[in-house]
Design a protein around this motif. Structure first.
Motif, PDB file in Angstrom:
ATOM      1  N   UNK A 178     -67.712   0.666 -50.273  1.00 41.40           N
ATOM      2  CA  UNK A 178     -66.914   0.000 -51.295  1.00 41.40           C
ATOM      3  C   UNK A 178     -67.652   0.149 -52.619  1.00 41.40           C
ATOM      4  N   UNK A 179     -66.967   0.719 -53.601  1.00 42.38           N
ATOM      5  CA  UNK A 179     -67.596   1.031 -54.892  1.00 42.38           C
ATOM      6  C   UNK A 179     -66.894   0.267 -56.010  1.00 42.38           C
ATOM      7  N   UNK A 180     -67.681  -0.352 -56.885  1.00 44.56           N
ATOM      8  CA  UNK A 180     -67.092  -1.086 -57.998  1.00 44.56           C
ATOM      9  C   UNK A 180     -68.126  -1.460 -59.037  1.00 44.56           C
ATOM     10  N   UNK A 181     -67.735  -2.342 -59.924  1.00 41.28           N
ATOM     11  CA  UNK A 181     -68.614  -2.764 -61.008  1.00 41.28           C
ATOM     12  C   UNK A 181     -68.957  -4.237 -60.925  1.00 41.28           C
ATOM     13  N   UNK A 182     -70.194  -4.595 -60.557  1.00 35.37           N
ATOM     14  CA  UNK A 182     -70.607  -5.999 -60.611  1.00 35.37           C
ATOM     15  C   UNK A 182     -70.444  -6.531 -62.038  1.00 35.37           C
ATOM     16  N   UNK A 183     -69.946  -7.761 -62.166  1.00 33.45           N
ATOM     17  CA  UNK A 183     -69.639  -8.282 -63.496  1.00 33.45           C
ATOM     18  C   UNK A 183     -70.196  -9.686 -63.675  1.00 33.45           C
ATOM     19  N   UNK A 184     -71.232  -9.859 -64.494  1.00 28.11           N
ATOM     20  CA  UNK A 184     -71.762 -11.199 -64.751  1.00 28.11           C
ATOM     21  C   UNK A 184     -70.716 -12.082 -65.427  1.00 28.11           C
ATOM     22  N   UNK A 185     -70.580 -13.308 -64.932  1.00 29.53           N
ATOM     23  CA  UNK A 185     -69.614 -14.242 -65.497  1.00 29.53           C
ATOM     24  C   UNK A 185     -69.892 -14.529 -66.970  1.00 29.53           C
ATOM     25  N   UNK A 186     -71.159 -14.472 -67.357  1.00 28.96           N
ATOM     26  CA  UNK A 186     -71.498 -14.704 -68.761  1.00 28.96           C
ATOM     27  C   UNK A 186     -70.857 -13.660 -69.659  1.00 28.96           C
ATOM     28  N   UNK A 187     -70.834 -12.423 -69.214  1.00 29.99           N
ATOM     29  CA  UNK A 187     -70.207 -11.361 -70.004  1.00 29.99           C
ATOM     30  C   UNK A 187     -68.694 -11.545 -70.064  1.00 29.99           C
ATOM     31  N   UNK A 188     -68.101 -12.008 -68.964  1.00 27.49           N
ATOM     32  CA  UNK A 188     -66.663 -12.283 -68.977  1.00 27.49           C
ATOM     33  C   UNK A 188     -66.352 -13.382 -69.981  1.00 27.49           C
ATOM     34  N   UNK A 189     -67.172 -14.426 -70.002  1.00 28.50           N
ATOM     35  CA  UNK A 189     -66.951 -15.528 -70.941  1.00 28.50           C
ATOM     36  C   UNK A 189     -67.016 -15.038 -72.382  1.00 28.50           C
ATOM     37  N   UNK A 190     -68.018 -14.241 -72.702  1.00 26.72           N
ATOM     38  CA  UNK A 190     -68.134 -13.710 -74.060  1.00 26.72           C
ATOM     39  C   UNK A 190     -66.924 -12.866 -74.423  1.00 26.72           C
ATOM     40  N   UNK A 191     -66.461 -12.053 -73.470  1.00 30.05           N
ATOM     41  CA  UNK A 191     -65.300 -11.202 -73.720  1.00 30.05           C
ATOM     42  C   UNK A 191     -64.054 -12.043 -73.962  1.00 30.05           C
ATOM     43  N   UNK A 192     -63.879 -13.098 -73.189  1.00 26.44           N
ATOM     44  CA  UNK A 192     -62.704 -13.954 -73.358  1.00 26.44           C
ATOM     45  C   UNK A 192     -62.681 -14.605 -74.735  1.00 26.44           C
TER      46      UNK A 192
END
Length: 283
Positions: A178-192
């Motif tokens: 299974x291949x994908x991109x780990x995503x830190x929640x902190x980066x998601x928050x900044x993006x939002x």
């Protein structure tokens, strides 16, 4: 910018609370104030709020449980976001909603573009897709942010599981196909927050992909966690078939994040985010 956030204890909601930009305030709604199993109540909160923008950071995330409780998951992941989006459209408020790579079938080895045909493999993906469709049909200004493999120092997630098992065992079998991109929640928050400001400034929004890079397997991710945490646990590759789960996981979770440039954003490096998570957990 006054922000109303549905969610309080989840990974992204907690980072939204910790990472408020200068000039931004936020009210966070836990289940006691806004239960997503009651979509009408969620819409009523928006109708009465004084926010400039609304973010939905709450969801049914129990992927396997959704296989046997799809109707309940559909209310939370499908009907509630639709009710929120319609309430926002009536008030002219931008609405930001988090979705998932599970709306795709995981076929192939190329990154899924935003407009690639959707074909969920299971109940969780179907309920999240229903939410996407309801948000788009509401007719307001929105961003649907599809992300993958969310991790943080909070709650239950892959990083914390690997740290626990890595400290207990000398070796560990981890899925490698299974291949994908780990995503830190902190980066998601900044993006939002960045996208919310963009919507208020007149950017068109729409569906966006946001995932950490570079893409890797769960096994490779586990090895990086062990190495950076100073653990000697050996990670051994296994196929998904050797680790059966009630819900089928997509083999390909790669997301094409090129659209982020519209908001002046770029794909985050999960290795940097992982270091910050480890610093917080291993103090």
């Amino acid at each position: 910018m006054k922000t109303l956030v549905f969610g309080q204890t989840g990974q992204v909601a907690r980072e939204l609370a910790r990472r408020l930009p200068l000039g931004v305030s936020a009210a966070f709604l836990g289940r006691d104030r806004a239960d997503l199993s009651d979509p009408a109540a969620c819409a009523a909160v928006i109708a009465a709020c004084d926010a400039d923008v609304v973010i939905n950071a709450a969801a049914w995330t129990a992927v396997d449980k959704a296989e046997v409780e799809e109707a309940a998951a559909l209310v939370v992941n499908g009907q509630a976001p639709g009710a929120m989006a319609r309430a926002c459209a009536v008030r002219g408020l931008p609405f930001l909603h988090i979705s998932t790579d599970y709306v795709f079938d995981g076929a192939g080895d190329q990154s899924f573009e935003v407009y690639h045909p959707v074909a969920p493999l299971g109940a969780y993906g179907r309920t999240k897709l229903a939410g996407e469709q309801a948000v788009q049909a509401a007719g307001g200004r929105f961003v649907i942010l599809r992300t993958s493999w969310v991790v943080s120092a909070h709650g239950a997630n892959f990083v914390k599981t690997m740290l626990r098992l890595g400290a207990e065992r000398g070796s560990l079998n981890v899925v490698a196909d299974q291949i994908g991109g780990p995503t830190p929640a902190a980066d998601i928050a900044d993006a939002l927050y960045g996208m919310a400001a963009g919507l208020l400034a007149g950017k068109p929004g729409g569906v966006q992909h946001f995932a950490g890079g570079p893409d890797c397997s769960w096994a490779d991710f586990a090895r990086e966690i062990m190495a950076r945490a100073g653990l000697t646990c050996v990670v051994q590759d296994i196929p998904s078939s050797a680790y059966p789960t009630p819900a089928k996981r997509p083999l390909n979770s790669r997301l094409d994040c090129s659209g982020l440039a519209e908001f002046g954003l770029k794909r985050p490096d999960w290795r940097s985010g992982l270091d910050k998570i480890l610093q917080e957990l291993v103090v």
